[in-house]
Design a protein around this motif. Structure first.
Motif, PDB file in Angstrom:
ATOM      1  N   VAL A  16       0.568  -1.588  -0.072  1.00 35.83           N
ATOM      2  CA  VAL A  16      -0.404   0.012   0.105  1.00 35.83           C
ATOM      3  C   VAL A  16       1.306   1.200  -0.085  1.00 35.83           C
ATOM      4  CG1 VAL A  16      -1.435   1.237   1.352  1.00 35.83           C
ATOM      5  CG2 VAL A  16      -1.960  -0.963   1.017  1.00 35.83           C
ATOM      6  N   ALA A  18       1.296   4.752   0.726  1.00 32.02           N
ATOM      7  CA  ALA A  18      -0.423   5.534   1.928  1.00 32.02           C
ATOM      8  C   ALA A  18       0.567   7.015   1.244  1.00 32.02           C
ATOM      9  CB  ALA A  18       0.450   5.506   3.212  1.00 32.02           C
ATOM     10  N   ASN A  37      -9.710  13.043   3.719  1.00 39.56           N
ATOM     11  CA  ASN A  37     -11.222  12.364   3.892  1.00 39.56           C
ATOM     12  C   ASN A  37     -10.613  10.824   4.585  1.00 39.56           C
ATOM     13  OD1 ASN A  37     -13.483  13.778   3.407  1.00 39.56           O
ATOM     14  ND2 ASN A  37     -12.838  13.211   1.124  1.00 39.56           N
ATOM     15  N   ASN A  38     -11.399  10.038   4.755  1.00 40.82           N
ATOM     16  CA  ASN A  38     -10.851   8.869   5.514  1.00 40.82           C
ATOM     17  C   ASN A  38      -9.412   8.184   4.499  1.00 40.82           C
ATOM     18  OD1 ASN A  38     -12.110   8.735   8.253  1.00 40.82           O
ATOM     19  ND2 ASN A  38     -14.304   7.826   6.596  1.00 40.82           N
ATOM     20  N   GLY A  39      -8.895   7.668   4.731  1.00 37.62           N
ATOM     21  CA  GLY A  39      -7.464   7.586   3.956  1.00 37.62           C
ATOM     22  C   GLY A  39      -6.926   8.177   3.492  1.00 37.62           C
ATOM     23  N   ALA A  40      -6.767   8.894   3.279  1.00 37.10           N
ATOM     24  CA  ALA A  40      -5.877  10.241   3.216  1.00 37.10           C
ATOM     25  C   ALA A  40      -5.044  10.476   3.121  1.00 37.10           C
ATOM     26  CB  ALA A  40      -7.089  11.635   2.792  1.00 37.10           C
ATOM     27  N   LYS A  42      -3.545  10.781   6.848  1.00 35.57           N
ATOM     28  CA  LYS A  42      -3.479  11.991   7.389  1.00 35.57           C
ATOM     29  C   LYS A  42      -2.482  11.292   8.653  1.00 35.57           C
ATOM     30  CE  LYS A  42      -8.233  13.500   7.792  1.00 35.57           C
ATOM     31  NZ  LYS A  42      -8.591  12.019   6.994  1.00 35.57           N
ATOM     32  N   SER A  43      -3.105  10.361   9.043  1.00 34.61           N
ATOM     33  CA  SER A  43      -1.994   9.834  10.125  1.00 34.61           C
ATOM     34  C   SER A  43      -1.102   8.864   9.895  1.00 34.61           C
ATOM     35  CB  SER A  43      -3.785   8.884  11.023  1.00 34.61           C
ATOM     36  OG  SER A  43      -4.842   9.227  10.804  1.00 34.61           O
ATOM     37  N   THR A  44      -1.118   8.890   8.836  1.00 30.79           N
ATOM     38  CA  THR A  44       0.659   8.326   8.359  1.00 30.79           C
ATOM     39  C   THR A  44       1.616   9.071   8.648  1.00 30.79           C
ATOM     40  OG1 THR A  44      -0.748   6.729   7.267  1.00 30.79           O
ATOM     41  CG2 THR A  44       1.727   7.471   6.702  1.00 30.79           C
ATOM     42  N   GLU A  85      -4.907   9.998  17.110  1.00 35.79           N
ATOM     43  CA  GLU A  85      -6.193  10.244  17.224  1.00 35.79           C
ATOM     44  C   GLU A  85      -6.958   9.251  17.743  1.00 35.79           C
ATOM     45  OE1 GLU A  85      -6.868   8.990  12.736  1.00 35.79           O
ATOM     46  OE2 GLU A  85      -9.007   8.216  13.769  1.00 35.79           O
ATOM     47  N   GLU A 162      -7.066  14.739  14.616  1.00 38.33           N
ATOM     48  CA  GLU A 162      -8.426  14.691  14.183  1.00 38.33           C
ATOM     49  C   GLU A 162      -9.710  15.468  15.748  1.00 38.33           C
ATOM     50  OE1 GLU A 162     -10.616  13.473  11.732  1.00 38.33           O
ATOM     51  OE2 GLU A 162      -9.358  12.386  10.701  1.00 38.33           O
TER      52      GLU A 162
HETATM   53  P1  ATP Z   1      -8.392   8.371   9.061  1.00 38.94           P
HETATM   54  O1  ATP Z   1      -9.360   9.879   8.951  1.00 38.94           O
HETATM   55  O2  ATP Z   1      -9.498   6.767   7.844  1.00 38.94           O
HETATM   56  O3  ATP Z   1      -8.010   8.391  10.087  1.00 38.94           O
HETATM   57  P2  ATP Z   1      -6.092   8.991   7.103  1.00 38.94           P
HETATM   58  O4  ATP Z   1      -6.613  10.132   6.071  1.00 38.94           O
HETATM   59  O5  ATP Z   1      -5.523   9.215   8.257  1.00 38.94           O
HETATM   60  O6  ATP Z   1      -7.558   8.280   7.483  1.00 38.94           O
HETATM   61  P3  ATP Z   1      -4.424   6.695   7.464  1.00 38.94           P
HETATM   62  O7  ATP Z   1      -4.950   6.498   8.233  1.00 38.94           O
HETATM   63  O8  ATP Z   1      -3.087   7.935   7.206  1.00 38.94           O
HETATM   64  O9  ATP Z   1      -5.319   8.173   6.745  1.00 38.94           O
HETATM   65  O10 ATP Z   1      -3.931   5.688   5.894  1.00 38.94           O
HETATM   66  C1  ATP Z   1      -3.582   5.351   4.535  1.00 38.94           C
HETATM   67  C2  ATP Z   1      -3.689   4.926   3.877  1.00 38.94           C
HETATM   68  O11 ATP Z   1      -2.751   4.022   4.211  1.00 38.94           O
HETATM   69  C3  ATP Z   1      -5.134   4.103   3.702  1.00 38.94           C
HETATM   70  O12 ATP Z   1      -5.175   3.482   2.181  1.00 38.94           O
HETATM   71  C4  ATP Z   1      -5.052   2.563   5.039  1.00 38.94           C
HETATM   72  O13 ATP Z   1      -6.043   2.010   4.345  1.00 38.94           O
HETATM   73  C5  ATP Z   1      -3.744   3.168   4.558  1.00 38.94           C
HETATM   74  N1  ATP Z   1      -2.926   2.247   6.050  1.00 38.94           N
HETATM   75  C6  ATP Z   1      -2.798   2.756   7.703  1.00 38.94           C
HETATM   76  N2  ATP Z   1      -2.270   2.074   7.954  1.00 38.94           N
HETATM   77  C7  ATP Z   1      -1.744   0.931   7.613  1.00 38.94           C
HETATM   78  C8  ATP Z   1      -1.258  -0.425   8.047  1.00 38.94           C
HETATM   79  N3  ATP Z   1      -1.137  -0.140   9.493  1.00 38.94           N
HETATM   80  N4  ATP Z   1      -1.076  -1.427   7.346  1.00 38.94           N
HETATM   81  C9  ATP Z   1      -1.521  -1.561   5.413  1.00 38.94           C
HETATM   82  N5  ATP Z   1      -2.147  -0.134   5.348  1.00 38.94           N
HETATM   83  C10 ATP Z   1      -2.637   0.724   6.073  1.00 38.94           C
END
Ligand code: ATP
Length: 236
Positions: A16, A18, A37-40, A42-44, A85, A162
């Motif tokens: 993936v 990310a 949005n979700n999965g963008a 941000k947390s990464t 978060e 968040e």
């Molecule tokens: P949310 O608002 O839902 O928390 P986000 O913007 O913080 O979303 P991330 O959690 O950073 O998004 O995820 C970014 C991408 O990386 C997504 O496609 C997610 O599925 C993928 N991802 C995140 N953590 C992991 C992991 N530990 N293993 C595999 N894929 C991951």
């Protein structure tokens, strides 16, 4: 001057991809938001800044600290403190005990005591509830504890993931005002949010992150007036 510079950062979780060439900057004294949005990603991004996930390529630099290789402990000790978060406060510990945990990198006990007093001055509601168990607090109060705990570490750069999640609009407003007050006292703030409306009111600048890349950026007022942001993040 400790500018945070993220330049062309790539992060993978296995296959993936990310973060895809993510670039942004936070200058000392600013409040900057990352919207997405979700999965963008941000947390990464936050976890990458804290040294919890490592970029495969790119630059992640804060002042003279290379965040791409520095140990998480050294990153916290240098004053980059992350409120994750979901708050993650300890439900069977009191407000006061939760706050004290934020001093784990601080050697000077008196310093910790002074900072706890400052947190109570900034958030009088927590002072009233200092003996209450964390798990019995409202969502907004728990968010305040999470922010307060981070302040005990003496952040120079505070990362908030968040902070408005799951909170009623009035409570979101109180949390945002607290973040503004923390910033006014000299702490640089980077926050990630899906709640663009609340955060664009307090931020200086913002970036829109979509599938791991920045697609738009600018002063918060300009983003709040942009038709694409209104459509995608401000509910039309
Ligand atoms: P949310 O608002 O839902 O928390 P986000 O913007 O913080 O979303 P991330 O959690 O950073 O998004 O995820 C970014 C991408 O990386 C997504 O496609 C997610 O599925 C993928 N991802 C995140 N953590 C992991 C992991 N530990 N293993 C595999 N894929 C991951």
């Amino acid at each position: 001057m400790s500018t945070l510079t993220v330049e062309a950062a790539d992060v993978y979780y296995g296959r993936v991809h990310a973060l895809r060439g993510l670039s942004f900057e936070v200058r000392e004294g600013e409040i900057v938001c990352l919207l997405g949005n979700n999965g963008a990603g941000k947390s990464t991004t936050m976890n990458m800044l804290s040294g919890l996930v490592r970029p495969k390529s790119g630059t992640v630099q804060w002042g003279d600290l290379d965040l791409a290789t520095a140990r998480p402990w050294d990153i916290v000790s240098a004053g980059l403190i992350h409120v994750p978060e979901g708050r993650r406060i300890f439900s069977t510990m009191t407000v006061h005990e939760n706050l004290l945990l934020g001093g784990y990198t601080v050697k000077d006990q008196k310093q910790i005591g002074r900072r706890v007093d400052e947190v109570y001055a900034l958030m009088p509601r927590l002072a009233e509830r200092r003996k209450q168990q964390g798990g019995t607090l409202s969502g907004g109060e728990q968010q305040m504890v999470a922010i307060g705990r981070a302040l005990i570490g003496g952040p120079k750069l505070l990362l908030l993931d968040e902070p408005s999640m799951g909170l009623a609009p009035l409570v979101v407003k109180q949390v945002m005002e607290t973040i503004q007050a923390v910033n006014a006292q000299g702490t640089t703030v980077l926050l990630v949010e899906q709640n663009a409306r609340a955060v664009l009111k307090i931020a200086d600048r913002g970036y829109v992150v979509e599938t791991g890349s920045v697609t738009m950026s600018g002063p918060a007022a300009e983003l709040a007036a942009d038709a694409r942001v209104i459509d995608a993040y401000l509910g039309g």
